[in-house]
Design a protein around this motif. Structure first.
Motif, short mmCIF file in Angstrom:
data_model
loop_
_atom_site.label_atom_id
_atom_site.label_comp_id
_atom_site.label_asym_id
_atom_site.label_seq_id
_atom_site.Cartn_x
_atom_site.Cartn_y
_atom_site.Cartn_z
N THR A 105 42.94 34.96 43.92
CA THR A 105 43.41 34.94 45.31
C THR A 105 43.15 36.28 45.98
OG1 THR A 105 45.14 33.34 44.78
CG2 THR A 105 45.42 34.61 46.81
N GLY A 106 42.47 36.23 47.12
CA GLY A 106 42.23 37.42 47.92
C GLY A 106 41.08 38.29 47.46
N ARG A 107 40.39 37.91 46.39
CA ARG A 107 39.29 38.74 45.90
C ARG A 107 38.03 38.53 46.75
NH1 ARG A 107 38.61 38.97 39.49
NH2 ARG A 107 37.11 40.53 40.23
N ARG A 108 37.22 39.57 46.82
CA ARG A 108 35.98 39.50 47.59
C ARG A 108 34.98 38.60 46.89
NH1 ARG A 108 35.09 43.11 51.59
NH2 ARG A 108 32.82 43.03 51.21
N LEU A 109 34.30 37.76 47.66
CA LEU A 109 33.33 36.83 47.09
C LEU A 109 32.18 37.58 46.43
CD1 LEU A 109 33.24 34.18 49.95
CD2 LEU A 109 34.28 33.92 47.70
N ALA A 110 31.79 38.72 46.99
CA ALA A 110 30.70 39.49 46.40
C ALA A 110 31.07 39.98 45.00
CB ALA A 110 30.35 40.67 47.30
N ASP A 111 32.33 40.33 44.80
CA ASP A 111 32.78 40.77 43.47
C ASP A 111 32.86 39.59 42.50
OD1 ASP A 111 33.00 43.36 44.42
OD2 ASP A 111 35.11 43.13 44.95
N LEU A 112 33.35 38.46 42.98
CA LEU A 112 33.46 37.28 42.12
C LEU A 112 32.08 36.79 41.69
CD1 LEU A 112 36.25 35.33 44.03
CD2 LEU A 112 36.48 36.52 41.84
N ALA A 113 31.10 36.92 42.56
CA ALA A 113 29.75 36.44 42.25
C ALA A 113 29.12 37.21 41.09
CB ALA A 113 28.87 36.54 43.49
N ARG A 114 29.67 38.36 40.75
CA ARG A 114 29.14 39.15 39.63
C ARG A 114 29.72 38.70 38.29
NH1 ARG A 114 30.50 43.46 43.37
NH2 ARG A 114 28.62 44.15 44.49
N LEU A 115 30.74 37.86 38.31
CA LEU A 115 31.38 37.41 37.08
C LEU A 115 30.57 36.30 36.41
CD1 LEU A 115 35.09 37.19 38.31
CD2 LEU A 115 33.96 39.13 37.18
N GLU A 116 30.61 36.27 35.09
CA GLU A 116 29.93 35.18 34.37
C GLU A 116 30.49 33.83 34.78
OE1 GLU A 116 29.53 35.24 30.15
OE2 GLU A 116 28.98 37.36 30.10
N ALA A 117 31.79 33.77 35.02
CA ALA A 117 32.44 32.50 35.35
C ALA A 117 31.97 31.94 36.68
CB ALA A 117 33.96 32.69 35.39
N TRP A 118 31.37 32.77 37.52
CA TRP A 118 30.93 32.29 38.84
C TRP A 118 29.86 31.21 38.70
CZ3 TRP A 118 33.26 32.47 43.24
CH2 TRP A 118 32.58 32.18 44.42
N ALA A 119 29.04 31.32 37.66
CA ALA A 119 28.02 30.30 37.44
C ALA A 119 28.66 28.94 37.17
CB ALA A 119 27.11 30.69 36.28
N ASP A 120 29.79 28.94 36.48
CA ASP A 120 30.50 27.68 36.24
C ASP A 120 31.05 27.11 37.54
OD1 ASP A 120 30.05 27.73 33.49
OD2 ASP A 120 31.84 28.95 33.13
N VAL A 121 31.58 27.97 38.40
CA VAL A 121 32.11 27.52 39.69
C VAL A 121 31.01 26.83 40.50
CG1 VAL A 121 33.06 28.28 41.90
CG2 VAL A 121 33.90 29.29 39.77
N GLN A 122 29.83 27.38 40.47
CA GLN A 122 28.74 26.86 41.29
C GLN A 122 28.02 25.67 40.67
OE1 GLN A 122 28.22 27.99 44.45
NE2 GLN A 122 30.08 29.17 43.99
N HIS A 123 27.88 25.67 39.33
CA HIS A 123 27.01 24.67 38.69
C HIS A 123 27.72 23.73 37.71
CE1 HIS A 123 23.81 26.92 40.54
NE2 HIS A 123 24.16 28.01 39.88
N ARG A 124 28.89 24.14 37.23
CA ARG A 124 29.64 23.30 36.28
C ARG A 124 31.12 23.27 36.64
NH1 ARG A 124 25.87 26.31 33.84
NH2 ARG A 124 27.32 28.06 33.59
N PRO A 125 31.43 22.98 37.91
CA PRO A 125 32.84 23.06 38.34
C PRO A 125 33.77 22.07 37.65
CG PRO A 125 31.48 22.07 40.05
CD PRO A 125 30.54 22.62 39.03
N SER A 126 33.22 20.98 37.13
CA SER A 126 34.10 19.98 36.50
C SER A 126 34.82 20.54 35.29
CB SER A 126 33.30 18.74 36.10
OG SER A 126 32.35 19.05 35.10
#
Length: 227
Positions: A105-126
């Motif tokens: 909550t409240g974190r910058r999207l640019a910072d989140l995009a650097r996390l490994e988990a961001w790939a799951d959010v974008q491509h494997r959200p289920s």
């Protein structure tokens, strides 16, 4: 269906359909910059207030039956011009809330995009759950159940729901029978309108939902209720 494209309700079924119009809230000062989640105190920007007034002018000709909103400030402020124009009460429903993103909550999207988990959010959200928050699957189930409940309360009506991008996209994916892992391919911009018609056969049997439009921002919406 391409973004900003509409099609009328199939001939002969408009009178038996319940129409659900899904409105994403207008722009805020952090749109596209931060992941606000359910944090309180986030209000519309000046551009967002202008979008809210514009969407009200588009919705009024449809003769809404009922207005519902997520309890967060940005959705209630988006609904306010439609409430004023129609005279309908605004009912708050927790089922329309943004996804609970927990520790993000409240974190910058640019910072989140650097996390490994961001790939799951974008491509494997289920298979993804926000740390300390909801999973996308839980959000989709919540949104589908909420819309089923609200449309059942207004059979044959036009129900306007003010919500958030990801809940709306997950609902559209469900209506389109699209896998949850592909829901990120659906665009839902600030103050856009998406619409789904829910029909029943004469014996009361529910038909598959019909997605009438997605991410609509400008064209007249009257065709959504054409008979």
């Amino acid at each position: 269906m391409n973004a900003d494209q509409t099609r009328p309700v199939p001939a002969g079924t408009a009178g038996t359909a319940t129409r659900v119009l899904l409105v994403r809230h207008g722009r805020t000062p952090t749109t596209g910059i931060e992941l606000p989640g359910r944090a309180a105190g986030l209000h519309l920007s000046e551009a967002g207030r202008e979008q809210a007034a514009h969407v009200a002018r588009r919705l009024v000709p449809l003769g809404p039956t009922a207005l519902y909103s997520s309890p967060l400030e940005r959705t209630r402020e988006t609904a306010a011009p439609t409430v004023e124009a129609t005279g309908l009460p605004l009912r708050l429903d927790d089922g329309l809330l943004e996804c609970e993103v927990g520790d993000w909550t409240g974190r910058r999207l640019a910072d989140l995009a650097r996390l490994e988990a961001w790939a799951d959010v974008q491509h494997r959200p289920s298979g993804f759950r926000f740390p300390g928050g909801e999973s996308f699957g839980e959000m989709q189930e919540r949104m589908v159940a909420t819309v089923d409940r609200l449309r059942a309360a207004h059979p044959g009506g036009t129900v306007v729901l003010f919500s958030h991008a990801d809940p709306i996209r997950c609902l559209l994916a469900h209506a389109l029978a699209t896998p949850l892992d592909a829901f990120q391919r659906i665009s839902v911009g600030p103050c856009s309108v998406s619409a789904i018609a829910y029909h029943r056969d004469p014996d009361g049997t529910a038909q598959d939902p019909v997605v009438l439009t997605m991410n609509s921002t400008d064209e007249p919406l009257q065709t959504l209720v054409a008979s």
